[in-house]
Design a protein around this motif. Structure first.
Motif, PDB file in Angstrom:
ATOM      1  N   VAL A 380      -2.481   1.955 -66.419  1.00  0.00           N
ATOM      2  CA  VAL A 380      -3.245   0.981 -67.190  1.00  0.00           C
ATOM      3  C   VAL A 380      -4.449   0.548 -66.347  1.00  0.00           C
ATOM      4  CG1 VAL A 380      -3.226  -1.271 -68.309  1.00  0.00           C
ATOM      5  CG2 VAL A 380      -1.223   0.212 -68.448  1.00  0.00           C
ATOM      6  N   VAL A 381      -5.612   0.551 -66.978  1.00  0.00           N
ATOM      7  CA  VAL A 381      -6.843   0.236 -66.257  1.00  0.00           C
ATOM      8  C   VAL A 381      -6.895  -1.263 -65.931  1.00  0.00           C
ATOM      9  CG1 VAL A 381      -9.369   0.248 -66.371  1.00  0.00           C
ATOM     10  CG2 VAL A 381      -8.057   2.143 -67.357  1.00  0.00           C
ATOM     11  N   GLN A 382      -7.323  -1.575 -64.699  1.00  0.00           N
ATOM     12  CA  GLN A 382      -7.535  -2.950 -64.256  1.00  0.00           C
ATOM     13  C   GLN A 382      -8.936  -3.062 -63.658  1.00  0.00           C
ATOM     14  OE1 GLN A 382      -4.433  -3.683 -61.418  1.00  0.00           O
ATOM     15  NE2 GLN A 382      -2.868  -4.038 -62.980  1.00  0.00           N
ATOM     16  N   PHE A 383      -9.494  -4.277 -63.690  1.00  0.00           N
ATOM     17  CA  PHE A 383     -10.798  -4.529 -63.065  1.00  0.00           C
ATOM     18  C   PHE A 383     -10.587  -5.377 -61.814  1.00  0.00           C
ATOM     19  CE2 PHE A 383     -14.684  -6.955 -62.342  1.00  0.00           C
ATOM     20  CZ  PHE A 383     -15.633  -5.940 -62.342  1.00  0.00           C
ATOM     21  N   GLN A 384     -11.142  -4.918 -60.654  1.00  0.00           N
ATOM     22  CA  GLN A 384     -10.984  -5.608 -59.381  1.00  0.00           C
ATOM     23  C   GLN A 384     -12.365  -6.025 -58.858  1.00  0.00           C
ATOM     24  OE1 GLN A 384      -8.234  -6.366 -57.814  1.00  0.00           O
ATOM     25  NE2 GLN A 384      -6.643  -5.086 -58.721  1.00  0.00           N
ATOM     26  N   PRO A 385     -12.658  -7.345 -58.776  1.00  0.00           N
ATOM     27  CA  PRO A 385     -13.928  -7.767 -58.156  1.00  0.00           C
ATOM     28  C   PRO A 385     -13.933  -7.402 -56.674  1.00  0.00           C
ATOM     29  CG  PRO A 385     -12.913  -9.553 -59.418  1.00  0.00           C
ATOM     30  CD  PRO A 385     -11.874  -8.485 -59.291  1.00  0.00           C
ATOM     31  N   VAL A 386     -15.095  -7.034 -56.148  1.00  0.00           N
ATOM     32  CA  VAL A 386     -15.218  -6.617 -54.746  1.00  0.00           C
ATOM     33  C   VAL A 386     -16.442  -7.290 -54.131  1.00  0.00           C
ATOM     34  CG1 VAL A 386     -14.092  -4.391 -55.103  1.00  0.00           C
ATOM     35  CG2 VAL A 386     -16.573  -4.587 -55.378  1.00  0.00           C
ATOM     36  N   LYS A 387     -16.516  -7.195 -52.798  1.00  0.00           N
ATOM     37  CA  LYS A 387     -17.652  -7.682 -52.037  1.00  0.00           C
ATOM     38  C   LYS A 387     -18.120  -6.575 -51.105  1.00  0.00           C
ATOM     39  CE  LYS A 387     -19.168 -11.377 -48.934  1.00  0.00           C
ATOM     40  NZ  LYS A 387     -18.765 -12.588 -48.169  1.00  0.00           N
ATOM     41  N   ILE A 388     -19.409  -6.325 -51.101  1.00  0.00           N
ATOM     42  CA  ILE A 388     -19.963  -5.259 -50.265  1.00  0.00           C
ATOM     43  C   ILE A 388     -20.015  -5.732 -48.817  1.00  0.00           C
ATOM     44  CG2 ILE A 388     -21.973  -3.829 -49.818  1.00  0.00           C
ATOM     45  CD1 ILE A 388     -22.633  -3.981 -52.773  1.00  0.00           C
ATOM     46  N   LEU A 389     -19.399  -4.939 -47.934  1.00  0.00           N
ATOM     47  CA  LEU A 389     -19.416  -5.260 -46.512  1.00  0.00           C
ATOM     48  C   LEU A 389     -20.532  -4.532 -45.790  1.00  0.00           C
ATOM     49  CD1 LEU A 389     -18.004  -6.746 -44.175  1.00  0.00           C
ATOM     50  CD2 LEU A 389     -16.551  -4.734 -43.890  1.00  0.00           C
ATOM     51  N   ARG A 390     -20.681  -3.240 -46.058  1.00  0.00           N
ATOM     52  CA  ARG A 390     -21.701  -2.445 -45.375  1.00  0.00           C
ATOM     53  C   ARG A 390     -21.964  -1.176 -46.168  1.00  0.00           C
ATOM     54  NH1 ARG A 390     -19.892  -0.539 -39.708  1.00  0.00           N
ATOM     55  NH2 ARG A 390     -19.536  -2.800 -39.519  1.00  0.00           N
ATOM     56  N   ASP A 391     -23.214  -0.732 -46.150  1.00  0.00           N
ATOM     57  CA  ASP A 391     -23.616   0.504 -46.808  1.00  0.00           C
ATOM     58  C   ASP A 391     -23.877   1.562 -45.747  1.00  0.00           C
ATOM     59  OD1 ASP A 391     -24.327   2.374 -48.601  1.00  0.00           O
ATOM     60  OD2 ASP A 391     -26.175   1.409 -49.279  1.00  0.00           O
ATOM     61  N   THR A 392     -23.274   2.747 -45.906  1.00  0.00           N
ATOM     62  CA  THR A 392     -23.414   3.840 -44.942  1.00  0.00           C
ATOM     63  C   THR A 392     -23.760   5.124 -45.690  1.00  0.00           C
ATOM     64  OG1 THR A 392     -21.084   4.514 -45.027  1.00  0.00           O
ATOM     65  CG2 THR A 392     -21.671   2.727 -43.491  1.00  0.00           C
ATOM     66  N   PRO A 393     -24.223   6.166 -44.975  1.00  0.00           N
ATOM     67  CA  PRO A 393     -24.495   7.444 -45.642  1.00  0.00           C
ATOM     68  C   PRO A 393     -23.245   8.072 -46.248  1.00  0.00           C
ATOM     69  CG  PRO A 393     -25.622   7.333 -43.531  1.00  0.00           C
ATOM     70  CD  PRO A 393     -24.726   6.146 -43.588  1.00  0.00           C
ATOM     71  N   ASP A 394     -22.054   7.752 -45.717  1.00  0.00           N
ATOM     72  CA  ASP A 394     -20.805   8.336 -46.227  1.00  0.00           C
ATOM     73  C   ASP A 394     -20.231   7.566 -47.401  1.00  0.00           C
ATOM     74  OD1 ASP A 394     -20.933  10.250 -44.208  1.00  0.00           O
ATOM     75  OD2 ASP A 394     -19.877   8.939 -42.791  1.00  0.00           O
ATOM     76  N   GLY A 395     -20.747   6.433 -47.714  1.00  0.00           N
ATOM     77  CA  GLY A 395     -20.211   5.617 -48.788  1.00  0.00           C
ATOM     78  C   GLY A 395     -20.461   4.153 -48.510  1.00  0.00           C
ATOM     79  N   ILE A 396     -19.772   3.330 -49.260  1.00  0.00           N
ATOM     80  CA  ILE A 396     -19.954   1.894 -49.143  1.00  0.00           C
ATOM     81  C   ILE A 396     -18.621   1.242 -48.809  1.00  0.00           C
ATOM     82  CG2 ILE A 396     -19.589   1.468 -51.615  1.00  0.00           C
ATOM     83  CD1 ILE A 396     -21.889  -0.609 -51.366  1.00  0.00           C
ATOM     84  N   TRP A 397     -18.641   0.317 -47.821  1.00  0.00           N
ATOM     85  CA  TRP A 397     -17.438  -0.393 -47.424  1.00  0.00           C
ATOM     86  C   TRP A 397     -17.296  -1.640 -48.279  1.00  0.00           C
ATOM     87  CZ3 TRP A 397     -13.822   1.557 -44.250  1.00  0.00           C
ATOM     88  CH2 TRP A 397     -14.188   2.597 -43.399  1.00  0.00           C
ATOM     89  N   LEU A 398     -16.107  -1.785 -48.902  1.00  0.00           N
ATOM     90  CA  LEU A 398     -15.854  -2.878 -49.836  1.00  0.00           C
ATOM     91  C   LEU A 398     -14.630  -3.674 -49.398  1.00  0.00           C
ATOM     92  CD1 LEU A 398     -16.330  -0.897 -53.171  1.00  0.00           C
ATOM     93  CD2 LEU A 398     -18.018  -2.316 -52.019  1.00  0.00           C
ATOM     94  N   THR A 399     -14.678  -4.975 -49.593  1.00  0.00           N
ATOM     95  CA  THR A 399     -13.543  -5.853 -49.335  1.00  0.00           C
ATOM     96  C   THR A 399     -13.149  -6.548 -50.634  1.00  0.00           C
ATOM     97  OG1 THR A 399     -14.997  -7.712 -48.762  1.00  0.00           O
ATOM     98  CG2 THR A 399     -14.285  -6.275 -46.962  1.00  0.00           C
ATOM     99  N   GLY A 400     -11.963  -7.188 -50.620  1.00  0.00           N
ATOM    100  CA  GLY A 400     -11.453  -7.865 -51.814  1.00  0.00           C
ATOM    101  C   GLY A 400     -10.447  -7.056 -52.581  1.00  0.00           C
ATOM    102  N   LEU A 401     -10.041  -5.898 -52.040  1.00  0.00           N
ATOM    103  CA  LEU A 401      -9.072  -5.027 -52.696  1.00  0.00           C
ATOM    104  C   LEU A 401      -7.737  -5.075 -51.965  1.00  0.00           C
ATOM    105  CD1 LEU A 401     -11.380  -1.936 -53.250  1.00  0.00           C
ATOM    106  CD2 LEU A 401     -10.637  -3.549 -55.005  1.00  0.00           C
TER     107      LEU A 401
END
Length: 430
Positions: A380-401
């Motif tokens: 079942v699909v859920q929505f999780q709010p997140v906060k961006i910690l850092r942006d890198t060439p390999d992806g984006i680091w997210l917190t709040g999960l």
């Protein structure tokens, strides 16, 4: 004509009947509703449970997801600031004279104490000689004053002895006069001698005080002469203007023959090793920064990354921007960093658990909140709010999960929270 009237009446009656008694059926017919054609027919019975089971269910939406596990990463406060020379001083003249040294070109590296500008001495040498002569004169005057003190003290002793003698004579004359062996005039004469001796003693004591005052005056004269000598020597020292510290000349030194007045600029010296990175921290992030924290920077115009430590964090906010000044010390032995360059600064803070995910996985809910669509129990699909910690060439680091989560990375824009989906998983990027 009679038949036409009857037909018209029948037509009007049918229309009135259609729009009064059978209004709903008529309106449905006019809208093209097929059910209106069967209003007089009995409703069909609902399909049986077995028939419903026999009908095929609608297929679930297919999405692509990946398993993500949180990892501890160093977070950072990102600022934009500029480089600033560690020290910058405008070296100025302290006296008036003309420059008699050749100028040094700007960009020259100078050592601490190196001569920058040499001024003409003029008559300052003669002034110093005169001051020294007055010092010698004051020293001699002190010797004379010192010799007068013992002389005055000896006069006091002499006057005291004379007073003692007259007192004895006065006492003898008084006793003889009482026995009738001396005339009254002898007693008066003895009294006068005593008074004279006492006056002489007071005069001797006054001479001692005068001698001591003369000695103090001589000491004052010596101090004044010494001050004059020191002032003349200091004035001569001011003729040589030296670099206060090792650094680079930001301007040419004063030209040969130019007249220098007190406050006139000789040269500007800057110290670039080490160099400072200066920025202003918002009040929302100031609690995450502390003195001694590791920090780095990258020039906006390109170049290698530099690293250093936070050496200063302001305790008072700027009254206009409500930000706090922060300074970072950076080694700059090769002088590659210049004063005033724009730099992007990262200040390390305490680590936090975060997920490295592709930036394309981010989405918005109906309220405009940034977050991710994840898979809950039973897909079942859920929505999780997140906060961006850092942006890198390999992806984006997210917190709040949560520490472990299944994130929809393809198809998240076509599903909403509460919908059941069919997920295909792929490997997470390292």
């Amino acid at each position: 004509m009679r038949i036409l009237s009857i037909l018209a009446a029948l037509i009007v009656a049918v229309i009135v009947l259609a729009f009064t008694i059978e209004r709903d059926a008529t309106m449905a017919y006019l809208r093209g509703d097929a059910a209106a054609e069967t209003t007089d027919q009995p409703a069909a019975p609902p399909p049986s449970t077995a028939a419903q089971a026999a009908q095929p269910a609608a297929p679930a939406m297919r999405v692509v997801a990946l398993h993500s596990t949180a990892r501890d990463v160093d977070s950072a406060v990102v600022l934009r600031g500029q480089t600033q020379a560690w020290r910058e001083v405008e070296v100025k003249a302290e006296t008036s004279s003309t420059v008699m040294s050749e100028p040094l070109p700007k960009g020259t590296f100078v050592d601490a104490g190196q001569l920058l500008c040499k001024l003409s001495p003029g008559t300052r040498g003669a002034t110093l000689a005169e001051a020294r002569a007055r010092l010698s004169e004051a020293t001699a005057a002190k010797a004379t004053a010192e010799s007068r003190v013992p002389e005055a003290q000896s006069r006091v002793a002499e006057a005291q002895a004379k007073l003692d003698e007259t007192l004895i004579n006065q006492n003898a004359a008084a006793k003889l006069s009482e026995g009738g062996f001396a005339a009254e005039t002898r007693v008066k004469s003895a009294d006068a001698a005593v008074a004279s001796a006492r006056a002489g003693l007071e005069s001797a004591r006054a001479s001692v005080q005068a001698a001591k005052s003369g000695l103090q005056s001589a000491d004052a004269g010596i101090e004044a002469a010494q001050a004059a000598v020191a002032a003349a020597e200091k004035e001569i020292e001011r003729l040589d203007i030296h670099a206060p510290f090792a650094g680079l000349l930001e301007s040419d030194t004063a030209e040969l023959g130019s007249l220098m007045q007190p406050g006139a600029l000789c040269a500007t010296v800057i110290q670039l090793d080490p160099i400072k990175l200066v920025a202003f921290v918002p009040e929302t992030d100031v609690s995450r920064v502390h003195v001694g924290a590791m920090a780095g920077g990258r020039l906006a115009a390109g170049g290698d990354d530099v690293r250093g430590q936070v050496t200063f964090l302001s305790r008072a906010a700027d009254p206009v921007t409500r930000t706090f000044r922060v300074e970072i010390e950076i080694p700059n032995s090769d002088l590659t960093l210049r004063d005033g360059q724009t730099v992007e600064i990262l200040i390390a803070t305490d680590g936090a658990p975060a997920h490295l995910l592709p930036q394309s996985a981010l989405t918005l809910n109906d309220e405009g909140t940034l977050g991710l669509r994840t898979l809950g129990p039973d897909s079942v699909v859920q929505f999780q709010p997140v906060k961006i910690l850092r942006d890198t060439p390999d992806g984006i680091w997210l917190t709040g999960l949560p520490d472990a989560v299944d994130v929809i990375v393809v198809g998240q824009e076509y599903v909403t929270a509460g919908v059941t989906v069919e997920a295909t998983f792929r490997e997470a990027a390292e």
